[in-house]
Design an enzyme around this catalytic site. Structure first.
Site, short mmCIF file in Angstrom:
data_model
loop_
_atom_site.label_atom_id
_atom_site.label_comp_id
_atom_site.label_asym_id
_atom_site.label_seq_id
_atom_site.Cartn_x
_atom_site.Cartn_y
_atom_site.Cartn_z
N TRP A 479 0.83 -1.23 0.00
CA TRP A 479 0.00 0.00 0.00
C TRP A 479 0.85 1.26 0.00
CZ3 TRP A 479 -1.09 -3.25 4.53
CH2 TRP A 479 -1.98 -4.29 4.24
N HIS A 480 2.08 1.16 -0.47
CA HIS A 480 2.98 2.32 -0.51
C HIS A 480 3.10 2.81 -1.96
CE1 HIS A 480 5.08 0.94 3.48
NE2 HIS A 480 3.83 1.36 3.65
N TYR A 481 1.98 3.26 -2.52
CA TYR A 481 1.94 3.69 -3.90
C TYR A 481 2.68 5.01 -4.07
CZ TYR A 481 -2.10 0.73 -2.99
OH TYR A 481 -2.93 -0.27 -2.53
#
Length: 549
Positions: A479-481
């Site tokens: 979830w580290h876009y």
């Protein structure tokens, strides 16, 4: 001296004093913000010095800082986080990832058969992440073009003194930390927020009572007279003035409330007034395209008027791949969320949680292994080198765009994953961690068990053959876009959108490589840093005619 000169000097004093006072604000704590309202209460037409799109990790520090001396509109497409126990209570972490109701704080999408989630809540990612807080590497500041190192330090501390806590590290996490050191992830650096190679305890957004403190809490710094915040406000487009002999200029936004009514907010028209996109790595490039800034072929396909043919918008999107090993224990272990991190020298971060199900909301037991009897140990690659792309598919900003991340497309990323998983297995087999591992369970048993768990939608076998194949088959999103509006391509060194006026992008979409084990600390710092920088730039522009006096 002219009256105007003294007016400017007085304005400068007001800015400095306001910033000083706001650093020690004791305003009414959330959720009783006087400036926070549902978008249904917004006027149909309004005017501001700054319009910030996105009440997340970067947008909130920006809004709180700029409100010190200017009128600021902050638009958030989701709800406030305070009345949702799944957000605020640590033992409920992860449940919202499976919430598909319209007002879920987490909006799901699927990329390459990997289930992803993007935040849709005031506080952004800090309201739904695992709460781990660790500052980014030194080279992040260089990539982000942040040159004032005193301001970098002050900006980190500005956020941390309100929402970051030292965790209480219990036996399971301690055993893992000692196991990582014994496995070679050394030295042990104790509790620190700094990025240091080795094993350490990081900060947490959960206080001693297990209550989350997200970026939304930083709004206590805001000037209540200068800020207007609207929830459930979905921005549909940015408005531009187009002139033949000058660059397009942003001058307003159109947003929709929860009842479907449209509202228009305009800049007041001052030379330095700006719209700031802080909608995140997915929302910001998507909204630029919906507003007419992006690859011409995509805009033409949806009959969007081209404001600026900008082929780099949406390019080089990335997500840090995550792989998880559930390691069963011979007894029930305490609950712990991410507290310890192993920062390896080869580009892998190792974190973990124990005693409760923060990976799967509905997995209570699998083949006799209960999640309360063991922990999930996570490996995340840094970078990554593998990149993808964002494309818009329709005109609805509430819909997810089309995304690719190309997980493990580059061998370098896959190699890091393999070494990370091997390091986890080495740590699990140390003397330090021996009490928390079933004595008869081999590495192959651990790998085979995890091949059977529902980490993603990829079809694969139930036996782990190689670590390379295990990485590909069990890949998850961290979830580290980031990416889509890179510095030097879409924005300049001051985060101004190249080719247009009065528009900046300040968020994770500008980041080249996700900083540290979790980028939230660096993005919070970036929001505060740029807020102060903008105030200083505006002040300098105001007094520039009198610089020689």
């Amino acid at each position: 001296m002219p009256y105007r000169f003294w007016t400017m000097i007085l304005s400068a004093i007001v800015v400095v004093v306001s910033l000083f006072l706001l650093d020690f604000a004791t305003a009414e704590l959330p959720p009783n913000y006087s400036f926070m309202h549902e978008a249904t209460k917004a006027p149909r037409v309004s005017f501001y010095d700054y319009i910030i799109i996105g009440g997340g990790t970067a947008g909130i520090p920006l809004a709180a800082t700029l409100s010190a001396n200017y009128s600021v509109l902050l638009l958030e497409r989701g709800k406030a986080p305070y009345d949702d126990a799944n957000i605020t209570i640590v033992s409920n972490f992860g449940r919202y990832f499976f919430d598909t109701t319209p007002d879920s704080p987490s909006q799901q999408f699927i990329v390459e058969n990997v289930v992803n989630s993007r935040p849709k809540v005031l506080g952004g990612g800090t309201a739904i992440n695992a709460g781990f807080h660790s500052r980014g590497e030194e080279h992040f500041n260089e990539e982000a073009k942040l040159t004032d190192y005193d301001l970098i330090q002050e900006s980190y501390e500005w956020a941390e003194k309100v929402i970051v806590f030292e965790p209480v590290v219990q036996a399971w996490q301690t055993a893992l930390a000692n196991g990582l050191v014994e496995a070679g992830v050394a030295p042990y650096n104790g509790y620190t927020l700094d990025h240091l190679t080795g094993t350490k305890v990081g900060g947490t957004l959960f206080d001693e009572n297990g209550t989350r403190h997200s970026a939304a809490d930083l709004l206590q710094y805001a000037n209540p007279e200068g800020l207007s915040l609207y929830l459930h406000a979905t921005v549909h487009k940015i408005l531009f003035r187009l002139k033949v002999k000058s660059k397009p200029r942003a001058y307003g936004v159109v947003f929709q409330d929860a009842l479907g009514k449209k509202h228009v907010a305009y800049l007041k028209g001052g030379k330095s007034d700006e719209i700031i996109l802080a909608a995140g790595a997915i929302g910001s490039p998507q909204l630029l395209m919906l507003s007419g800034i992006g690859p011409k072929d995509q805009l033409d396909a949806l009959n969007i008027r081209v404001v600026l043919d900008q082929p780099y918008v949406g390019k080089d999107m990335a997500d840090n791949a995550q792989n998880v090993l559930f390691v069963p224990a011979p007894f029930k272990v305490e609950q712990s969320i991410l507290q310890v991190v192993g920062i390896t020298s080869f580009g892998s971060y190792i974190e973990a949680g124990s005693g409760f199900n923060f990976i799967f909301a509905n997995l209570s037991e699998y083949e006799g292994y209960h999640y309360e009897r063991g922990g999930f140990i996570i490996e995340k690659i840094n970078g990554p080198v593998s990149k993808g792309e964002l494309k818009i598919v329709n005109l609805d900003p509430a819909d997810n765009p089309s995304l690719t991340f190309n997980y493990f497309n580059e061998t370098e990323d896959l190699d890091k994953c393999v070494r990370g998983l091997q390091t986890i297995l080495d740590a699990v087999n140390t003397e330090a961690f021996s009490d928390y591992k079933l004595s008869n369970m081999t590495n192959q048993d651990i790998l085979d068990l995890n091949m059977k768990l529902p980490y993603n939608l990829i079809q694969h076998g139930n036996i782990s053959i190689t670590l390379e194949q295990h990485c590909r088959d069990t890949v998850r999103s961290m979830w580290h876009y980031h990416g889509g509006c890179h510095i030097g391509q879409v924005v300049d060194d001051d985060y101004k959108v190249i080719g247009v006026d009065a528009l900046r992008v300040i968020d994770g979409s500008t980041i080249l490589n996700s900083p540290g084990p979790n980028p939230a600390a660096s993005v919070l710092m970036l929001g505060r840093y740029m807020g102060v920088t903008i105030l200083n730039q505006r002040l300098a522009d105001a007094v520039k005619p009198y610089a020689d006096w």
